[in-house]
Design a protein around this motif. Structure first.
Motif, PDB file in Angstrom:
ATOM      1  N   PRO A 121       0.813  -1.235   0.000  1.00 20.26           N
ATOM      2  CA  PRO A 121       0.000   0.000   0.000  1.00 20.26           C
ATOM      3  C   PRO A 121       0.837   1.271   0.000  1.00 20.26           C
ATOM      4  O   PRO A 121       0.568   2.208  -0.759  1.00 20.26           O
ATOM      5  N   GLU A 122       1.875   1.312   0.842  1.00 21.61           N
ATOM      6  CA  GLU A 122       2.721   2.508   0.882  1.00 21.61           C
ATOM      7  C   GLU A 122       3.546   2.641  -0.394  1.00 21.61           C
ATOM      8  O   GLU A 122       3.727   3.744  -0.922  1.00 21.61           O
ATOM      9  N   TYR A 341       3.985   9.897   5.327  1.00 23.16           N
ATOM     10  CA  TYR A 341       3.114   8.729   5.399  1.00 23.16           C
ATOM     11  C   TYR A 341       3.017   8.186   6.826  1.00 23.16           C
ATOM     12  O   TYR A 341       1.954   7.714   7.252  1.00 23.16           O
ATOM     13  N   LYS A 342       4.115   8.265   7.584  1.00 17.84           N
ATOM     14  CA  LYS A 342       4.118   7.729   8.946  1.00 17.84           C
ATOM     15  C   LYS A 342       3.104   8.416   9.847  1.00 17.84           C
ATOM     16  O   LYS A 342       2.607   7.802  10.799  1.00 17.84           O
ATOM     17  N   TRP A 344       0.186   9.070   9.139  1.00 15.49           N
ATOM     18  CA  TRP A 344      -1.015   8.243   8.962  1.00 15.49           C
ATOM     19  C   TRP A 344      -0.752   6.780   9.298  1.00 15.49           C
ATOM     20  O   TRP A 344      -1.485   6.164  10.073  1.00 15.49           O
ATOM     21  N   GLY A 345       0.320   6.241   8.729  1.00 14.21           N
ATOM     22  CA  GLY A 345       0.570   4.807   8.839  1.00 14.21           C
ATOM     23  C   GLY A 345       0.775   4.332  10.248  1.00 14.21           C
ATOM     24  O   GLY A 345       0.326   3.217  10.613  1.00 14.21           O
ATOM     25  N   ASP A 346       1.435   5.135  11.097  1.00 16.36           N
ATOM     26  CA  ASP A 346       1.697   4.726  12.474  1.00 16.36           C
ATOM     27  C   ASP A 346       0.446   4.774  13.353  1.00 16.36           C
ATOM     28  O   ASP A 346       0.436   4.214  14.452  1.00 16.36           O
ATOM     29  N   ARG A 347      -0.597   5.441  12.867  1.00 18.13           N
ATOM     30  CA  ARG A 347      -1.811   5.602  13.677  1.00 18.13           C
ATOM     31  C   ARG A 347      -3.031   4.898  13.065  1.00 18.13           C
ATOM     32  O   ARG A 347      -3.954   4.525  13.794  1.00 18.13           O
ATOM     33  N   GLY A 348      -3.010   4.734  11.770  1.00 18.56           N
ATOM     34  CA  GLY A 348      -4.201   4.231  11.105  1.00 18.56           C
ATOM     35  C   GLY A 348      -4.372   2.727  11.159  1.00 18.56           C
ATOM     36  O   GLY A 348      -5.482   2.217  10.992  1.00 18.56           O
ATOM     37  N   TYR A 349      -3.277   1.994  11.406  1.00 19.72           N
ATOM     38  CA  TYR A 349      -3.334   0.529  11.356  1.00 19.72           C
ATOM     39  C   TYR A 349      -3.068  -0.083  12.722  1.00 19.72           C
ATOM     40  O   TYR A 349      -2.262   0.424  13.507  1.00 19.72           O
ATOM     41  N   LEU A 350      -3.722  -1.189  12.994  1.00 19.48           N
ATOM     42  CA  LEU A 350      -3.428  -1.976  14.190  1.00 19.48           C
ATOM     43  C   LEU A 350      -2.039  -2.568  14.064  1.00 19.48           C
ATOM     44  O   LEU A 350      -1.655  -3.045  12.994  1.00 19.48           O
ATOM     45  N   LYS A 351      -1.277  -2.557  15.131  1.00 19.38           N
ATOM     46  CA  LYS A 351       0.077  -3.121  15.112  1.00 19.38           C
ATOM     47  C   LYS A 351       0.026  -4.617  15.390  1.00 19.38           C
ATOM     48  O   LYS A 351      -0.798  -5.095  16.126  1.00 19.38           O
TER      49      LYS A 351
END
Length: 351
Positions: A121-122, A341-342, A344-351
């Motif tokens: 995706p990224e 992107y981070k 969004w990416g660090d917050r938008g997805y479950l780890k």
């Protein structure tokens, strides 16, 4: 009177026939017929069907006026040997992956993938909205080639070995097929690497020309039969978390193409991008289960090994950035995008 009428009718008939003939000739002249080289055989999962789907799609959209005939690896040129024939116009188009062309410029390897890189995706987002496509377009245009992003696959496996690897010290002296920038990382551990096209790997393994290999995802690798020789398959694919595919077109042929046909090819490539990601994700677990039934052990690298590999990668990256301004331009572009992107990416997805 009757004779005059017959002459008139005959003249009209001849005129009509000539007009029809000229019309069909004009229509035939408008048809575009291309030859497209495929870097991968049609029977290879995920990466084999795309050029054939592209050909079918543009054929349907154009009503048969844009005809692309796809040729298997070796029919027009070797699997990865398509750069020069495209540049010179010997082949109209080719489907492959930028890393196949890294011998021309190591930036092509980065355009394909790099170790510890982004997931699909990224990576797609950077290509489409962060400057990746523009960089690829600029690089290829230098050699009279039009570049189209035309596919992407999810993570690969990171190697098929004949024995369990308990320490990276075991890699020293190993002969291994390895792709892209990741090969330079493996060289840091004493591996002798070479880049082989997919169809050349099994015979090399069988003859002992190479001791181990990586190529792609489990479903793709199973198509080539590596599981029959090497029984230890390692994950994750630290060297290729996602990998882009391309369609390259001779620039003169591209410039001569009607705008509507250009649009058709671009749409077909976008369709290929979506389909390959979905197919790539959907088809791996069955292959992994089948491999296990055939005696393969699906192995996972411990964090300690991944840390060593990441450290070697950082050395390779520094060397590449210092030696190739094209790599630096690409890396600066991606790094800028990634920092944004981070958010969004660090917050938008479950780890």
């Amino acid at each position: 009177m009757k004779l005059g009428l017959l002459k008139t009718v005959g003249a009209l008939a001849i005129a009509s026939t000539v007009a029809i003939g000229l019309g069909s000739g004009d229509a035939e002249a408008k048809k575009v017929r291309w030859k497209m080289h495929a870097a991968f055989g049609q029977n290879v999962k995920v990466i084999g069907p795309p050029p054939h789907r592209i050909s079918e799609a543009v054929g349907k959209m154009s009503g048969g006026d844009f005809d692309i005939k796809v040729f298997e690896p070796g029919a027009l040129t070797g699997g990865y040997a398509y750069y020069d024939p495209i540049s010179q116009g010997a082949i109209d188009a080719a489907f492959g992956t930028p890393g196949a062309n890294q011998g021309k410029n190591s930036a092509y390897a980065f355009l394909s993938t790099w170790p510890f890189g982004p997931a699909a995706p990224e990576f797609v987002s950077w290509f489409k909205y962060g400057g990746g496509v523009e960089i690829g377009t600029e690089l290829y245009a230098r050699d009279n080639i039009k570049y189209l992003l035309c596919g992407m696959i999810p993570p690969e496996t990171s190697g098929w070995f004949r024995e369990e690897i308990k320490s990276l010290d075991q890699l020293k002296g190993l002969k291994m097929r390895f792709f892209g920038v990741g090969a330079k990382v493996m060289q840091k551990f004493g591996v002798s690497t070479q880049q082989l096209a997919g169809g050349d790997i099994y015979p090399a393994l069988e003859r002992g020309t190479i001791d181990a290999t990586e190529f792609s995802m489990p479903a793709i690798d199973r198509s080539y039969g590596f599981y029959q020789i090497a029984k230890y398959n390692y994950f994750p694919g630290w060297h290729q978390q996602s990998t882009s595919n391309e369609v390259l077109v001779n620039m003169d042929k591209w410039n001569a193409l009607p705008d509507e046909n250009k649009a058709m090819l671009e749409v077909a490539c976008d369709q290929s991008l979506i389909t390959m990601i979905a197919d790539g994700e959907a088809s791996q677990f069955e292959a992994m289960i089948a491999n296990e039934k055939d005696g393969v052990k699906n192995m996972t690298w411990p964090d300690s090994v991944l840390d060593q590999l990441r450290g070697a990668w950082e050395e390779v990256l520094a060397e590449e950035l210092a030696s190739n301004p094209d790599v630096k331009k690409l890396w600066d572009s991606y790094t800028k995008f990634h920092e944004g992107y981070k958010v969004w990416g660090d917050r938008g997805y479950l780890k």
